[in-house]
Design a protein around this motif. Structure first.
Motif, PDB file in Angstrom:
ATOM      1  N   LYS A 507     -35.470 -12.675  16.661  1.00  0.00           N
ATOM      2  CA  LYS A 507     -35.452 -12.900  15.209  1.00  0.00           C
ATOM      3  C   LYS A 507     -34.023 -13.133  14.715  1.00  0.00           C
ATOM      4  N   GLN A 508     -33.083 -12.351  15.258  1.00  0.00           N
ATOM      5  CA  GLN A 508     -31.690 -12.486  14.796  1.00  0.00           C
ATOM      6  C   GLN A 508     -31.015 -13.748  15.343  1.00  0.00           C
ATOM      7  N   SER A 509     -31.629 -14.391  16.332  1.00  0.00           N
ATOM      8  CA  SER A 509     -31.005 -15.561  16.964  1.00  0.00           C
ATOM      9  C   SER A 509     -31.365 -16.880  16.301  1.00  0.00           C
ATOM     10  N   VAL A 510     -32.406 -16.884  15.453  1.00  0.00           N
ATOM     11  CA  VAL A 510     -32.894 -18.162  14.908  1.00  0.00           C
ATOM     12  C   VAL A 510     -33.180 -18.080  13.419  1.00  0.00           C
ATOM     13  N   ARG A 511     -33.408 -19.260  12.811  1.00  0.00           N
ATOM     14  CA  ARG A 511     -33.743 -19.336  11.378  1.00  0.00           C
ATOM     15  C   ARG A 511     -35.166 -19.861  11.162  1.00  0.00           C
ATOM     16  N   ILE A 512     -35.951 -19.948  12.240  1.00  0.00           N
ATOM     17  CA  ILE A 512     -37.343 -20.375  12.084  1.00  0.00           C
ATOM     18  C   ILE A 512     -38.237 -19.125  12.187  1.00  0.00           C
ATOM     19  N   PRO A 513     -39.472 -19.199  11.706  1.00  0.00           N
ATOM     20  CA  PRO A 513     -40.329 -18.010  11.755  1.00  0.00           C
ATOM     21  C   PRO A 513     -40.579 -17.535  13.187  1.00  0.00           C
ATOM     22  N   VAL A 514     -40.733 -16.213  13.312  1.00  0.00           N
ATOM     23  CA  VAL A 514     -40.958 -15.594  14.620  1.00  0.00           C
ATOM     24  C   VAL A 514     -42.235 -14.745  14.553  1.00  0.00           C
ATOM     25  N   VAL A 515     -43.040 -14.852  15.604  1.00  0.00           N
ATOM     26  CA  VAL A 515     -44.267 -14.058  15.719  1.00  0.00           C
ATOM     27  C   VAL A 515     -44.067 -13.048  16.836  1.00  0.00           C
ATOM     28  N   ALA A 516     -44.263 -11.766  16.531  1.00  0.00           N
ATOM     29  CA  ALA A 516     -44.165 -10.722  17.562  1.00  0.00           C
ATOM     30  C   ALA A 516     -45.504 -10.635  18.279  1.00  0.00           C
ATOM     31  N   SER A 517     -45.449 -10.510  19.602  1.00  0.00           N
ATOM     32  CA  SER A 517     -46.685 -10.403  20.375  1.00  0.00           C
ATOM     33  C   SER A 517     -46.520  -9.401  21.511  1.00  0.00           C
ATOM     34  N   SER A 518     -47.612  -8.909  22.009  1.00  0.00           N
ATOM     35  CA  SER A 518     -47.735  -8.072  23.203  1.00  0.00           C
ATOM     36  C   SER A 518     -47.462  -6.587  22.949  1.00  0.00           C
ATOM     37  N   GLY A 519     -48.453  -5.781  23.277  1.00  0.00           N
ATOM     38  CA  GLY A 519     -48.258  -4.334  23.309  1.00  0.00           C
ATOM     39  C   GLY A 519     -48.874  -3.551  22.174  1.00  0.00           C
ATOM     40  N   ALA A 520     -49.450  -4.229  21.148  1.00  0.00           N
ATOM     41  CA  ALA A 520     -50.009  -3.462  20.028  1.00  0.00           C
ATOM     42  C   ALA A 520     -51.116  -2.536  20.531  1.00  0.00           C
TER      43      ALA A 520
END
Ligand code: 1PR
Length: 566
Positions: A507-520
């Motif tokens: 998230k801190q590396s880019v300016r486009i949207p990020v989706v978190a996945s895996s482990g919920a």
């Protein structure tokens, strides 16, 4: 009613067709300039890029007939790019000229204070809430699905353009126009066909009114512009993901792995009778249901978006007969929220040797009803090639070719990183020093005293590559990806919660949207990842498939934690 739909040849126009069919209306496609004379009602579901739309219309000789149709006073409904073409121009492609019905330019969102594209469910504010006859089905208590990088900024000083504003919305600090309306023309920046039941209501309201309005003269609205009271209402998205593959009988099933292993565990010995039953299924591909019925179930349960990942390659089928296309087509007739399709988006060849470019493969999925495609392994190779050329790209990667035609918002990159541990962090002087994450003294035992970097993999995690997750994320953003889906091989299927360090790093590396996945593993894990990383969306598979956590439960937990949810 002579209802026609306009397709300039790019993007997912089938979603709007499916939505209109679902509402019980018949329609035809505009296939030649003459069809505009037959049309008494026109819907232009423009998706993709401004230039592609204008060029597509021009090359088919449809631009001037479209202008004439709108000037004739017959009902017109433009969606997304179908609304943007009403403007003079777009900074997306300054050389392309729009229809200039609205004297203003379309401009890019600033990414100084937020991720761009603006992607997700946002609220709207009507310009004139007293004017009940012209709500057009919009409701200030609902959320609508937006996906765009360019917008018409609400600007009172340009009175002529501001008078077109019908509703506004806010993203970050920017107030922009969510819908325009004047006389016979209605346009929305969001996607009603992807906004669930509240979106279908807008289409239904407008189509029924237009049916009635055919015989009457166009109305002219003379409302003065009012300052919008908009506030940023963008909600965090909850995505249900289905990993799809053929089981050993050749049926397409939704499966789910633990750290990407989707086969039932082999028991050491089948001692008791229940062990004997398990031993029979040991090694089989886990079957958690049928993709289309699960998709329908998640839509009904309030998922904000759905993701279908094709995790087997169907080497024996030509592109047109890919079994996943049939799944997407069927899902798109029943599901009215965005659909992302991944797996196998790359240059390929049919069994007879016919070459198919990644753009062609993506095009098939868009035409089947996908809104976004997700690229995995190919994205890693593309960034590697770009780095070999000193950070320059030759414009031929799948990300670039697809984004050019369908817009960057249609291209997701799905990354499959895993932790690579460094036992003696203090003596590490390798290339990933600045990206190292250090194990906490009170953290998991295997992490204590160690550090790790996140290494990229390809082929569903089977092969590690000499590329870090930060290099990949920044590389794909530069190539033109519109969103990043961050999986974690270490956390997949474990229920331990999202890998917050990994997600935050991306998230801190880019300016486009990020989706978190895996482990919920619990509803609280979603609140944790949103609060600690600021990502725009979070995805889960296993807990939803096994019915352990309901989507509405996740939304309630988010709302209690003060995180905006639909
Ligand atoms: O390389 O472009 O063909 O894309 C392949 C795609 O298939 C990639 O997106 C890759 O992540 C995915 N994939 C490949 N093999 C597997 C596998 O499981 N064997 N699935 C696989 C990856 C991970 C997530 C999963 C989350 C949430 N699945 O999609 O849904 O980890 O799971 P959880 O909530 O149960 O923890 P290409």
């Amino acid at each position: 009613m002579g209802l026609f739909l306009l397709d300039y040849g790019a993007g997912n126009v089938h979603s709007i067709a499916n939505a209109i069919r679902k509402l019980g209306f018949d329609f035809q496609w505009i296939s030649s300039p003459d069809d505009f004379h037959k049309a008494t009602t026109l819907v232009f579901p423009g998706v993709g890029a401004f230039e592609t739309a204008i060029d597509g219309l021009s090359s088919k000789g449809l631009l001037q007939p479209l202008r004439d149709y709108i000037n004739s006073g017959k009902p017109y409904f433009g969606i997304c790019i179908g609304m943007q073409v009403l403007f003079e121009s777009s900074t997306e492609t300054p050389s392309a000229r729009g229809l200039a019905c609205i004297p203003a330019p379309i401009e890019a969102f600033s990414n100084e204070d937020k991720s761009v594209p603006h992607m997700g469910w946002n609220s709207v504010e009507l310009m004139d809430p007293e004017d009940k006859d012209h709500y057009e089905g919009l409701d200030e208590s609902s959320h609508y699905y937006f996906v765009h990088s360019y917008r018409f900024r609400y600007d009172e000083s340009n009175q002529e353009a501001a008078q077109w504003a019908h509703s506004t919305s806010q993203y970050g600090q920017e107030v922009f126009v969510a819908s325009v309306r004047r006389g016979n023309v209605f346009g929305v920046q969001f996607h009603p066909e992807k906004s669930g039941l509240v979106g279908l209501k807008i289409l239904d309201t407008w189509l029924r009114k237009s049916e009635f309005a055919q015989a009457s003269a166009p109305t002219s609205v003379s409302r003065g512009p009012r300052p919008p009271k908009a506030r940023d209402g963008l909600t965090k998205r909850i995505i249900a993901c289905m990993d799809v593959r053929a089981n050993d009988d050749g049926d397409l099933v939704v499966t789910k792995g633990d750290q990407y292993d989707v086969r039932e565990k082999v028991l050491p010995a089948a001692a008791s009778s229940s062990d004997a039953v398990q031993a029979k299924t040991a090694g089989a591909v886990r079957n958690l249901g049928k993709p289309v019925s699960l998709a329908e179930q998640y839509f009904a349960a309030g998922a904000d978006e759905l993701c279908l990942l094709n995790i087997t390659s169907f080497r024996h089928s030509p592109l047109h007969d890919q079994p996943m296309l049939a799944v997407v087509r069927a899902a798109a007739t029943r599901v009215f929220v965005p659909l992302t399709i991944g797996g196998g988006i790359k240059d390929t060849a049919d069994p007879d040797g016919t070459k198919r470019s990644a753009l062609e493969v993506a095009g098939e999925y868009f035409r089947a009803g996908a809104d976004k495609v997700s690229i995995g392994s190919e994205a890693v190779y593309a960034v590697e090639r770009m780095l070999e050329r000193g950070g320059n790209s030759d414009g031929t990667s799948a990300i670039e070719t697809i984004a050019r035609v369908y817009g960057r918002q249609a291209v997701v990159v799905s990354i499959d990183p895993k932790r690579t541990y460094i036992d003696e962090p203090s003596s590490y002087s390798g290339p990933y020093k600045s990206e190292l994450v250090y194990g906490e003294p009170d953290g998991a035992e295997k992490d204590r005293g160690k550090a790790w970097w996140y290494q990229c993999t390809v082929s569903g995690g089977r092969e590690s590559r000499p590329l870090s997750v930060v290099q990949l994320a920044q590389g794909v953003e530069k190539l033109g990806a519109g969103e990043i889906l961050v999986n974690s091989i270490d956390r997949d299927g474990t229920g331990l919660g999202f890998d917050v360090d990994l997600v935050r790093l991306v998230k801190q590396s880019v300016r486009i949207p990020v989706v978190a996945s895996s482990g919920a593993g619990r509803a609280e894990h979603f609140a944790e990842v949103f609060e600690q990383t600021g990502v725009e969306a979070a995805l889960a598979a296993g807990i939803f498939h096994r019915g352990e956590v309901q989507i509405q439960e996740v939304k309630q937990v988010l709302q209690r934690a003060g995180v905006k949810a639909r």
